[in-house]
Design an enzyme around this catalytic site. Structure first.
Site, PDB file in Angstrom:
ATOM      1  N   ASP A 135      64.786   7.069 100.540  1.00 21.14           N
ATOM      2  CA  ASP A 135      66.031   7.329  99.811  1.00 21.14           C
ATOM      3  C   ASP A 135      65.813   7.111  98.307  1.00 21.14           C
ATOM      4  O   ASP A 135      65.203   6.114  97.907  1.00 21.14           O
ATOM      5  CB  ASP A 135      67.091   6.341 100.338  1.00 21.14           C
ATOM      6  CG  ASP A 135      68.498   6.715  99.917  1.00 21.14           C
ATOM      7  OD1 ASP A 135      68.749   7.904  99.637  1.00 21.14           O
ATOM      8  OD2 ASP A 135      69.354   5.811  99.886  1.00 21.14           O
ATOM      9  N   HIS A 136      66.310   8.009  97.499  1.00 23.15           N
ATOM     10  CA  HIS A 136      66.232   7.881  96.032  1.00 23.15           C
ATOM     11  C   HIS A 136      64.834   7.545  95.529  1.00 23.15           C
ATOM     12  O   HIS A 136      64.672   6.618  94.718  1.00 23.15           O
ATOM     13  CB  HIS A 136      67.229   6.823  95.526  1.00 23.15           C
ATOM     14  CG  HIS A 136      68.653   7.239  95.700  1.00 23.15           C
ATOM     15  ND1 HIS A 136      69.262   8.184  94.904  1.00 23.15           N
ATOM     16  CD2 HIS A 136      69.594   6.878  96.606  1.00 23.15           C
ATOM     17  CE1 HIS A 136      70.515   8.363  95.304  1.00 23.15           C
ATOM     18  NE2 HIS A 136      70.741   7.590  96.352  1.00 23.15           N
ATOM     19  N   ASP A 184      75.421   3.098 103.239  1.00 22.61           N
ATOM     20  CA  ASP A 184      74.754   1.815 103.035  1.00 22.61           C
ATOM     21  C   ASP A 184      75.805   0.707 102.923  1.00 22.61           C
ATOM     22  O   ASP A 184      75.773  -0.293 103.643  1.00 22.61           O
ATOM     23  CB  ASP A 184      73.885   1.873 101.767  1.00 22.61           C
ATOM     24  CG  ASP A 184      73.075   0.596 101.562  1.00 22.61           C
ATOM     25  OD1 ASP A 184      73.177  -0.311 102.395  1.00 22.61           O
ATOM     26  OD2 ASP A 184      72.339   0.496 100.571  1.00 22.61           O
TER      27      ASP A 184
END
Ligand code: G3H
Ligand code: 13P
Ligand code: ZN
Length: 304
Positions: A81-82, A252
Site C-alpha cells: 500500500d502507498h 485501515d
C-alpha cells in the site's frame, strides 16, 4: 500461494461488487480479517503500508500473510500500500506480493507517469499487478500524508492510465485517510467518479474509505479513548461509489479503532490480568466483526 489481485478486481468489476483491502500490521489483524473472509467465503486483500513494514518487517508480515493464505479456502492477495520507496517496491515484487501500489500522486503529472511506468515495467515482468494514484487523497497518517484534496481530473486519468499501463487506479473524490474525514456533512464527488468511469476502464480504487462506525467509537470511548470529532464515509456513499465503478476499497482506520476498543476493554475490565493473549484476543474478535461488516456492505450493492 497468494491470489492474483488483478483477477480478483476484474471479476469484481464484472460482478459489480468491491473487494475489501484491509491494512495489516500484526498477526492478530491478519487472523481477524482472514477469519471474516473465510466465514463469508469472500476474497480479501491484505495490505502492508511502508509504516507497517517499518514496524514489523516485510519478512514477518509476508510470512504471516502467507500462512493465512495457505490455511484459508478463499483467495487472499498480498498488496503493498502507498509504495513510495523504490527499494521497498522492488523487494515486494521480488519476495512475491500479488500487487504493489506506486504512490507518486504528490509528484507532478509527468513525474508520476514516469515513476509509475518504471514500476509497471518491473512488476509486469514478474506477473505482478500495479495500482497507481492520481489526484491526492487527504488526511495525515504515519508515512502517508497529504493535507489538501485535489480531485482526480477524469481526462488526465485517461491519459495517465494509457501512458503508464497501470492495472488499477486510486482516485481522489473527497475521501481522506484517518478518522477525521469530514468537518461537516460527509459527501463524495460521485459526479467526478462517474466521469472517470466513462474514460477509464481499469478497476478503480477508493482510499480513505473507513466508515468509523458509531458503535465501535462508543465502545472505545467507554473504555477511555477520546475520539471526539471522528467521522467516516457513510455506508450509502460507499454503495453509491461501488455502483459508479469502485472495485477495491481500502480500510485501515476501522481496524485500528476495533483494535483499540478491544484492548482498552480488556485492560479496564480485567486489571489484574496481564496475559497478552487475553488482552489481544478480544481485539482480534472485534476486527473480525468489523471486517465482516465491511465485506457485507461491499457485496450488497449488486443485490440492490
Ligand atoms: O493509507 C494509509 C494507511 O492507513 C496506512 O497508514 O502509513 O500509518 O501505516 P500507515
Ligand atoms: P482509512 O484511513 O479510511 O481506513 O483508509 C485506509 C487507506 O486508504 C489505506 O490505503
Ligand atoms: Zn490509502
Amino acid at each position: 500461494m497468494f491470489a492474483d489481485t488483478k483477477k480478483l478486481l476484474l471479476k469484481a468489476q464484472q460482478g459489480k461488487y468491491a473487494v475489501a483491502h484491509f491494512n495489516i500490521n500484526n498477526m492478530e489483524i491478519v487472523q481477524g480479517v482472514v477469519a471474516a473472509a473465510i466465514k463469508l467465503k469472500a476474497p480479501v486483500i491484505l495490505a502492508t503500508s511502508e509504516g507497517a513494514l517499518k514496524y514489523a518487517g516485510m519478512d514477518y508480515l509476508y510470512a504471516i500473510a502467507k500462512t493465512a493464505s495457505e490455511q484459508a479456502n478463499v483467495p487472499i492477495a498480498l498488496h503493498l500500500d502507498h509504495g513510495k520507496d523504490m527499494q521497498t517496491i522492488k523487494k515486494a515484487i521480488q519476495i512475491g506480493y500479488s500487487s504493489v501500489m506506486i504512490d507518486a500522486s504528490h509528484e507532478k503529472f509527468e513525474k508520476n507517469i514516469r515513476l509509475t511506468k518504471q514500476v509497471v515495467a518491473l512488476a509486469h515482468k514478474k506477473g505482478i499487478s500495479v495500482e497507481a494514484e492520481l489526484g491526492t487523497i487527504g488526511g495525515a497518517e504515519d508515512l502517508v500524508s497529504s493535507r489538501n484534496i485535489i480531485y482526480t481530473d477524469p481526462e488526465k486519468a485517461k491519459e495517465f492510465v494509457q501512458k503508464t499501463g497501470c492495472d488499477f487506479l486510486a482516485v481522489a473524490i473527497g475521501t481522506s485517510h484517518g478518522a477525521y474525514k469530514f468537518a461537516g456533512k460527509a459527501s463524495l464527488r460521485q459526479d467526478i467518479l462517474q466521469q472517470i468511469k466513462k474514460k477509464v476502464k481499469v478497476p478503480l480504487v477508493l482510499h480513505g474509505a473507513s466508515g468509523v462506525p458509531q458503535g465501535l467509537v462508543a465502545m472505545a470511548e467507554k473504555y477511555g479513548a477520546n475520539l471526539s470529532g471522528v467521522k467516516g464515509v457513510p455506508d450509502a456513499q460507499i454503495k453509491m461509489a461501488i455502483k459508479e465503478g469502485i472495485t477495491k476499497i481500502n480500510t485501515d482506520t476501522d481496524v485500528r479503532i476495533a483494535f483499540d476498543a478491544g484492548v482498552r476493554k480488556a485492560l479496564q475490565t480485567a486489571p489484574k490480568d496481564f496475559d497478552p493473549r487475553h488482552i489481544l484476543a478480544p481485539a482480534r474478535d472485534l476486527i473480525q466483526q468489523i471486517a465482516e461488516q465491511r465485506i457485507k456492505i461491499f457485496r450488497s450493492v449488486n443485490k440492490g
